[in-house]
Write a protein that holds these residues in place. Sequence first.
Motif, PDB file in Angstrom:
ATOM      1  N   ALA A 188      -6.266   2.480  -1.303  1.00  0.00           N
ATOM      2  CA  ALA A 188      -4.766   2.659  -1.338  1.00  0.00           C
ATOM      3  C   ALA A 188      -4.110   1.159  -1.209  1.00  0.00           C
ATOM      4  O   ALA A 188      -2.762   1.221  -1.660  1.00  0.00           O
ATOM      5  CB  ALA A 188      -4.120   3.256  -0.034  1.00  0.00           C
ATOM      6  N   ALA A 189      -4.619   0.188  -1.072  1.00  0.00           N
ATOM      7  CA  ALA A 189      -4.338  -1.345  -1.077  1.00  0.00           C
ATOM      8  C   ALA A 189      -4.164  -1.798  -2.536  1.00  0.00           C
ATOM      9  O   ALA A 189      -3.256  -2.739  -2.872  1.00  0.00           O
ATOM     10  CB  ALA A 189      -5.015  -2.159  -0.151  1.00  0.00           C
ATOM     11  N   ASP A 190      -4.710  -1.310  -3.550  1.00  0.00           N
ATOM     12  CA  ASP A 190      -4.708  -1.624  -4.771  1.00  0.00           C
ATOM     13  C   ASP A 190      -3.615  -0.829  -5.512  1.00  0.00           C
ATOM     14  O   ASP A 190      -3.578   0.263  -5.604  1.00  0.00           O
ATOM     15  CB  ASP A 190      -6.071  -1.277  -5.483  1.00  0.00           C
ATOM     16  N   PRO A 191      -2.606  -1.497  -5.937  1.00  0.00           N
ATOM     17  CA  PRO A 191      -1.425  -0.760  -6.549  1.00  0.00           C
ATOM     18  C   PRO A 191      -1.827   0.258  -7.819  1.00  0.00           C
ATOM     19  O   PRO A 191      -1.160   1.159  -7.901  1.00  0.00           O
ATOM     20  CB  PRO A 191      -0.229  -1.978  -7.017  1.00  0.00           C
ATOM     21  N   GLU A 192      -2.935  -0.357  -8.612  1.00  0.00           N
ATOM     22  CA  GLU A 192      -3.205   0.613  -9.696  1.00  0.00           C
ATOM     23  C   GLU A 192      -4.173   1.690  -9.299  1.00  0.00           C
ATOM     24  O   GLU A 192      -3.756   2.978  -9.730  1.00  0.00           O
ATOM     25  CB  GLU A 192      -4.032  -0.197 -10.635  1.00  0.00           C
ATOM     26  N   LEU A 193      -4.819   1.540  -8.080  1.00  0.00           N
ATOM     27  CA  LEU A 193      -5.605   2.652  -7.667  1.00  0.00           C
ATOM     28  C   LEU A 193      -4.795   3.522  -6.756  1.00  0.00           C
ATOM     29  O   LEU A 193      -4.882   4.907  -6.872  1.00  0.00           O
ATOM     30  CB  LEU A 193      -6.677   2.403  -6.793  1.00  0.00           C
ATOM     31  N   ALA A 194      -3.743   3.148  -6.215  1.00  0.00           N
ATOM     32  CA  ALA A 194      -2.704   4.020  -5.366  1.00  0.00           C
ATOM     33  C   ALA A 194      -2.005   4.784  -6.201  1.00  0.00           C
ATOM     34  O   ALA A 194      -1.857   6.104  -5.695  1.00  0.00           O
ATOM     35  CB  ALA A 194      -1.782   3.048  -4.649  1.00  0.00           C
ATOM     36  N   GLU A 195      -1.776   4.840  -7.452  1.00  0.00           N
ATOM     37  CA  GLU A 195      -1.137   5.550  -8.416  1.00  0.00           C
ATOM     38  C   GLU A 195      -2.307   6.904  -8.416  1.00  0.00           C
ATOM     39  O   GLU A 195      -1.663   8.146  -8.870  1.00  0.00           O
ATOM     40  CB  GLU A 195      -0.590   4.999  -9.867  1.00  0.00           C
ATOM     41  N   TYR A 196      -3.449   6.438  -8.719  1.00  0.00           N
ATOM     42  CA  TYR A 196      -4.321   7.650  -9.044  1.00  0.00           C
ATOM     43  C   TYR A 196      -4.533   8.657  -7.739  1.00  0.00           C
ATOM     44  O   TYR A 196      -5.030   9.702  -7.843  1.00  0.00           O
ATOM     45  CB  TYR A 196      -5.746   7.132  -9.415  1.00  0.00           C
ATOM     46  N   ARG A 197      -4.566   7.947  -6.538  1.00  0.00           N
ATOM     47  CA  ARG A 197      -4.280   8.771  -5.139  1.00  0.00           C
ATOM     48  C   ARG A 197      -3.204   9.533  -5.410  1.00  0.00           C
ATOM     49  O   ARG A 197      -3.433  10.880  -4.945  1.00  0.00           O
ATOM     50  CB  ARG A 197      -4.370   7.667  -4.067  1.00  0.00           C
ATOM     51  N   ALA A 198      -2.110   9.317  -5.836  1.00  0.00           N
ATOM     52  CA  ALA A 198      -1.033  10.163  -5.699  1.00  0.00           C
ATOM     53  C   ALA A 198      -1.238  11.339  -7.033  1.00  0.00           C
ATOM     54  O   ALA A 198      -0.975  12.317  -6.635  1.00  0.00           O
ATOM     55  CB  ALA A 198       0.193   9.386  -6.010  1.00  0.00           C
ATOM     56  N   LEU A 199      -2.108  10.953  -7.903  1.00  0.00           N
ATOM     57  CA  LEU A 199      -2.175  11.844  -8.706  1.00  0.00           C
ATOM     58  C   LEU A 199      -3.021  13.144  -8.155  1.00  0.00           C
ATOM     59  O   LEU A 199      -2.965  14.204  -8.762  1.00  0.00           O
ATOM     60  CB  LEU A 199      -3.054  11.232  -9.862  1.00  0.00           C
ATOM     61  N   ALA A 200      -3.690  12.833  -7.387  1.00  0.00           N
ATOM     62  CA  ALA A 200      -4.697  13.964  -6.612  1.00  0.00           C
ATOM     63  C   ALA A 200      -3.606  14.986  -6.287  1.00  0.00           C
ATOM     64  O   ALA A 200      -3.765  16.277  -6.480  1.00  0.00           O
ATOM     65  CB  ALA A 200      -5.603  13.586  -5.451  1.00  0.00           C
ATOM     66  N   ASP A 201      -2.570  14.658  -5.332  1.00  0.00           N
ATOM     67  CA  ASP A 201      -1.484  15.695  -4.781  1.00  0.00           C
ATOM     68  C   ASP A 201      -0.945  16.485  -6.025  1.00  0.00           C
ATOM     69  O   ASP A 201      -0.778  17.576  -6.036  1.00  0.00           O
ATOM     70  CB  ASP A 201      -0.578  15.160  -4.183  1.00  0.00           C
TER      71      ASP A 201
END
Length: 283
Positions: A188-201
Amino acid sequence: MSLVALAIRACTYLALRGATWAGDCVYESKLEPIDVIVQAETQPFITIAIDEASGEPKGHGASLLAAVDRLLLVIEIAVGVRALAEDGSTIIGVPPTDRGLEWTMDILVRQVMRALSTNPTWGDLWRRFRMELNGIRLLRGGAVDGERYAARQIVFDLHPVSDPDVGIIPASGSLWGTFIAALRGLDAADPELAEYRALADLIEAEIAEPHGIGSWQIVAARLGLARQSARALGIVPEGDGMLDGEAALVAVVEMDHGGGAIVVVDEARTDEIWPGHGPEAPQ
């Protein structure tokens, strides 16, 4: 396009990011052409897109959720360099090919193939989502005035899995459940990867949100059936499985009297046409 197209792009990006000489210069669905992207890069970079999705649904009961059976995944690779012009200004662009650059491109293609074949999480999901690999083409990315440039396209012709059914929460061990869980496990600390975490929802909500759909309608959608066909097969439960407010709609009948004129008959007019059989008639 579809959820499976989105999933394949995401898995491709996550498998390739940091896995090749391009490092973190990997872009999903970048709209700019290579000669624009390269202005911001001075090293190899990769872009990922799906250029085409198609299918040939067969039969009367073809499901729209299974309609796409072919995707063209395009991975484009280029090497950007800075060059000094004769007047001292800096020119940024995709360099013409020479032996060293050709070697670089060949190794980058190999690194892409290796990452998609061996990454234990995203490469594995990529292979599960694409189901079958119909073919691969390697193309040069471009040429100007007959001069070839250090850019390549890898075009994967894929047969993907079908989109998930509607109104069903993905099980933890299922393909979609595993994909969603893997997205949520990203840093979650990586801005790019954080977007993909949100994609899960977003993906889970789209799959699981029933929108008032009953279980029989989920089955009918999977089979591509209209209500009448579903009823004939015994899928529709007693009471027609009607949603709230739907009964008034199915009580309307259109009658064609042969001259092209359509007379709409609902329960309120039944007694006018057939005395004693309207809604107020004794039972």
